[in-house]
Every structure is written in C-alpha cells, then in structure tokens.
Write a protein that holds these residues in place. Structure first.
Motif, PDB file in Angstrom:
ATOM      1  N   ASN A 111       0.690  -1.391  -0.193  1.00 25.78           N
ATOM      2  CA  ASN A 111       0.176   0.040  -0.209  1.00 25.78           C
ATOM      3  C   ASN A 111       0.927   1.277  -0.008  1.00 25.78           C
ATOM      4  O   ASN A 111       0.790   1.946   0.888  1.00 25.78           O
ATOM      5  CB  ASN A 111      -0.815  -0.089   1.368  1.00 25.78           C
ATOM      6  CG  ASN A 111      -1.911  -1.149   1.312  1.00 25.78           C
ATOM      7  OD1 ASN A 111      -2.496  -1.654  -0.079  1.00 25.78           O
ATOM      8  ND2 ASN A 111      -2.147  -1.562   2.169  1.00 25.78           N
ATOM      9  N   ARG A 197      -6.847  -5.158  -0.675  1.00 29.26           N
ATOM     10  CA  ARG A 197      -7.960  -5.052  -1.322  1.00 29.26           C
ATOM     11  C   ARG A 197      -9.001  -4.227  -0.861  1.00 29.26           C
ATOM     12  O   ARG A 197     -10.094  -3.768  -1.571  1.00 29.26           O
ATOM     13  CB  ARG A 197      -8.711  -6.582  -1.706  1.00 29.26           C
ATOM     14  CG  ARG A 197      -9.103  -7.099  -0.561  1.00 29.26           C
ATOM     15  CD  ARG A 197      -9.854  -8.607  -0.919  1.00 29.26           C
ATOM     16  NE  ARG A 197      -8.922  -9.447  -1.790  1.00 29.26           N
ATOM     17  CZ  ARG A 197      -8.250 -10.340  -1.206  1.00 29.26           C
ATOM     18  NH1 ARG A 197      -8.486 -10.790  -0.053  1.00 29.26           N
ATOM     19  NH2 ARG A 197      -7.129 -11.265  -1.987  1.00 29.26           N
ATOM     20  N   ASP A 198      -9.019  -3.813   0.559  1.00 31.01           N
ATOM     21  CA  ASP A 198     -10.255  -2.813   0.928  1.00 31.01           C
ATOM     22  C   ASP A 198      -9.442  -1.502   1.230  1.00 31.01           C
ATOM     23  O   ASP A 198     -10.152  -1.003   2.259  1.00 31.01           O
ATOM     24  CB  ASP A 198     -10.543  -3.709   2.252  1.00 31.01           C
ATOM     25  CG  ASP A 198     -11.528  -4.831   2.064  1.00 31.01           C
ATOM     26  OD1 ASP A 198     -12.063  -4.953   1.140  1.00 31.01           O
ATOM     27  OD2 ASP A 198     -11.132  -6.040   2.814  1.00 31.01           O
ATOM     28  N   ASP A 199      -8.249  -1.199   0.639  1.00 29.59           N
ATOM     29  CA  ASP A 199      -7.660   0.101   0.990  1.00 29.59           C
ATOM     30  C   ASP A 199      -8.605   1.113   0.511  1.00 29.59           C
ATOM     31  O   ASP A 199      -9.050   1.313  -0.713  1.00 29.59           O
ATOM     32  CB  ASP A 199      -6.168   0.001   0.484  1.00 29.59           C
ATOM     33  CG  ASP A 199      -5.401   1.281   0.930  1.00 29.59           C
ATOM     34  OD1 ASP A 199      -5.932   2.126   1.464  1.00 29.59           O
ATOM     35  OD2 ASP A 199      -4.302   1.200   0.858  1.00 29.59           O
ATOM     36  N   PRO A 204      -7.001   0.056  -4.431  1.00 28.43           N
ATOM     37  CA  PRO A 204      -6.414  -0.945  -5.336  1.00 28.43           C
ATOM     38  C   PRO A 204      -6.249  -0.564  -6.955  1.00 28.43           C
ATOM     39  O   PRO A 204      -5.328  -0.765  -7.289  1.00 28.43           O
ATOM     40  CB  PRO A 204      -7.234  -2.230  -5.265  1.00 28.43           C
ATOM     41  CG  PRO A 204      -7.817  -2.282  -3.915  1.00 28.43           C
ATOM     42  CD  PRO A 204      -8.214  -0.651  -3.763  1.00 28.43           C
ATOM     43  N   ARG A 208      -2.833  -0.422  -8.855  1.00 29.37           N
ATOM     44  CA  ARG A 208      -2.407  -1.050 -10.005  1.00 29.37           C
ATOM     45  C   ARG A 208      -1.953   0.008 -11.177  1.00 29.37           C
ATOM     46  O   ARG A 208      -1.119  -0.461 -11.793  1.00 29.37           O
ATOM     47  CB  ARG A 208      -3.688  -1.943 -10.539  1.00 29.37           C
ATOM     48  CG  ARG A 208      -4.042  -3.005  -9.608  1.00 29.37           C
ATOM     49  CD  ARG A 208      -4.968  -3.888 -10.333  1.00 29.37           C
ATOM     50  NE  ARG A 208      -6.342  -3.174 -10.391  1.00 29.37           N
ATOM     51  CZ  ARG A 208      -7.210  -3.379  -9.459  1.00 29.37           C
ATOM     52  NH1 ARG A 208      -6.961  -4.066  -8.146  1.00 29.37           N
ATOM     53  NH2 ARG A 208      -8.387  -2.762  -9.257  1.00 29.37           N
ATOM     54  N   ASP A 220      -0.208  -7.702  -6.515  1.00 35.60           N
ATOM     55  CA  ASP A 220      -0.841  -8.757  -5.939  1.00 35.60           C
ATOM     56  C   ASP A 220      -2.029  -7.959  -4.831  1.00 35.60           C
ATOM     57  O   ASP A 220      -1.278  -7.457  -4.005  1.00 35.60           O
ATOM     58  CB  ASP A 220       0.034  -9.827  -5.479  1.00 35.60           C
ATOM     59  CG  ASP A 220       0.872 -10.527  -6.308  1.00 35.60           C
ATOM     60  OD1 ASP A 220       0.423 -10.648  -7.402  1.00 35.60           O
ATOM     61  OD2 ASP A 220       1.952 -10.863  -6.094  1.00 35.60           O
ATOM     62  N   GLU A 221      -3.186  -8.575  -4.624  1.00 36.93           N
ATOM     63  CA  GLU A 221      -3.967  -8.189  -3.461  1.00 36.93           C
ATOM     64  C   GLU A 221      -3.969  -8.954  -2.293  1.00 36.93           C
ATOM     65  O   GLU A 221      -3.735 -10.239  -2.460  1.00 36.93           O
ATOM     66  CB  GLU A 221      -5.521  -7.854  -3.987  1.00 36.93           C
ATOM     67  CG  GLU A 221      -5.605  -6.833  -5.040  1.00 36.93           C
ATOM     68  CD  GLU A 221      -7.265  -6.491  -5.410  1.00 36.93           C
ATOM     69  OE1 GLU A 221      -8.019  -7.328  -4.692  1.00 36.93           O
ATOM     70  OE2 GLU A 221      -7.390  -5.645  -6.064  1.00 36.93           O
ATOM     71  N   CYS A 228      -3.106  -3.050   6.741  1.00 37.77           N
ATOM     72  CA  CYS A 228      -3.359  -4.515   6.864  1.00 37.77           C
ATOM     73  C   CYS A 228      -2.529  -5.358   7.902  1.00 37.77           C
ATOM     74  O   CYS A 228      -2.761  -6.402   8.229  1.00 37.77           O
ATOM     75  CB  CYS A 228      -3.458  -5.070   5.350  1.00 37.77           C
ATOM     76  SG  CYS A 228      -1.807  -4.903   4.513  1.00 37.77           S
TER      77      CYS A 228
END
Length: 252
Positions: A111, A197-199, A204, A208, A220-221, A228
């Motif tokens: 992140n 994935r919930d940032d 995300p 990306r 990669d998630e 996290c």
C-alpha cells in the motif's frame, strides 16, 4: 507453523519493516510474531518522523542501521543478500533507498507510494490522482467523500488495536515530503507490489495503475485495508512468506 518451525529452511530471511507516516515500529507489532512463527527474522524500524531536520536520507540511514544491527547480532549466518525490505505507505519513499545501500533479496511495496526520480512526496499525491481515486471509491461504496479521514485507516482494524494505537505518540514532519526523491532510477532489485483489497486511502485501482505506469509491475492483492499489518497480520505474513520462497537469493 509453530515458533522456530522455519529453522534450517533455505527460504528464511530477515525482513526489514519500514513504516509509513508517523514512523512507528509499533505499526508492525502484530505482524512481527506472525513472521517469526514462520521462521523469519523481523526487524521493525522506528523512524525519526517528528524531527524536522530528518529527511529521506536520514530515514534510510536509520533503517539501514537497524538492519546492520540485526546482522551484527546474528551469529549463525550472514544476513547480506538474504534481506527483504518491506515499505508501507510513505515507507515506499525510503525503503528503496535501503535497497540501494545494502544487498537485498526482495523489495516489497505494501500500500505504498511509488516515487519517480526527482519527484517530491508532496508532488506525488496530485501526480497520481490520489484524492480523485479516494473520492471515486467512496462514491462507489456509498460513503461520503468527506467522511472522517480516520475511517480510511480504522475501518477494518480491531477496535482494541486502533484504541491502543491512539495512545502511541504520532508526529510526521513535512521535511521528507518536500525533498526530491534522490535516486536516479529504481534500484536493480526484485520488487513486488502488494495492495490491500479494502484499502480506502490508496484504492487498489490506483495502486495497480501507478505500479504499471511507474514500475511496469502487476499488483498482488492481500486481505485488509491500508493498515493491513494491523488488521490482517496472519494473512499478510503468509503472503510475505510466499514471496520469500518465490524469490531466489542474490548470492545463490
């Protein structure tokens, strides 16, 4: 895997954990035992975030000194070349500087901000469109765009962990954000990008795009939000352990 179960494995590494804004090693306190239970050595760094005289080079020097101290205290093997540097959020500015100073097996961006040579941390936000990406995600999720910023970080962290963090001193100087990123190019080190994935803070989709445009890498998630390592430490440790096993040592 029980503590020490990784002893004797060839895929055990020292993981240098570089925190984001605030520079607190405490951020990693739930991840460290998870990594150690998988046989790795984890070194969480406290950065001089409250010192206005400290910039990115000082951050890198402090992190490198922590790595050198770990190597000096280790008698069973040479740490050189068997190091994984993990930079979280703002740690993406300083973690590559460590990778340029010492032999590193792998650089992991979690992140994280991905800078360009000569770009300041302050310029990064507008250059990548962070505010627009954050607002777009909030709208898509039916949340107010001007929601309490703390919700970007706390939404998936256990309440008791978040409360304990509130008791920790927090300060972040603007000095590192005002300095041009000093490397002429990204260090020649295997690099992986992990995105929660919930940032909500660095969505995300934003990560990306930035990773593809700036590093030519996929993302990669992993489970969890921006923090996290606090919210999903076991899952994050499992993914980091997998990355270690997938990456060849430089001296192998």
């Amino acid at each position: 895997m029980s503590p020490g179960a990784g002893a004797g494995r060839e895929d055990v590494s020292t993981l240098l954990l570089v925190p984001g804004a605030g520079g607190r090693a405490w951020y990693w306190h739930r991840l460290v035992p998870e990594l150690e239970s998988r046989g790795h050595r984890a070194v969480a760094v406290d950065l001089p975030a409250g010192d206005d005289a400290a910039g990115l080079e000082r951050y890198a020097a402090v992190a490198t000194a922590a790595l050198d101290a770990a190597a000096g205290s280790r008698r069973d093997a040479d740490v050189d070349g068997d190091v994984v540097v993990v930079g979280q959020s703002m740690g993406g500015l300083s973690a590559p500087l460590v990778a340029a100073r010492r032999p590193v097996r792998l650089l992991v961006l979690l992140n994280a901000m991905v800078p360009r040579p000569g770009e300041t941390g302050g310029q990064w936000w507008e250059a990548v469109g962070q505010a627009a990406a954050r607002a777009e995600l909030a709208r898509a999720q039916g949340r107010p765009e001007d929601d309490d910023p703390d919700s970007d970080f706390s939404h998936d962290v256990p309440p008791e962990v978040w409360a304990a963090g509130a008791d920790q001193p927090f300060a972040q100087s603007g000095t590192p954000f005002a300095e041009p990123w000093p490397l002429p190019a990204w260090p020649d080190v295997p690099t992986r990008v992990l995105a929660g994935r919930d940032d909500r803070f660095f969505p995300p989709a934003l990560q990306r795009r930035v990773a593809r445009e700036r590093l030519g890498l996929d993302v990669d998630e992993v489970p969890g939000g921006h923090l996290c390592a606090l919210s999903r430490p076991a899952e994050l440790a499992e993914r980091l352990d997998g990355l270690v096993r997938e990456t060849t040592r430089p001296h192998a």
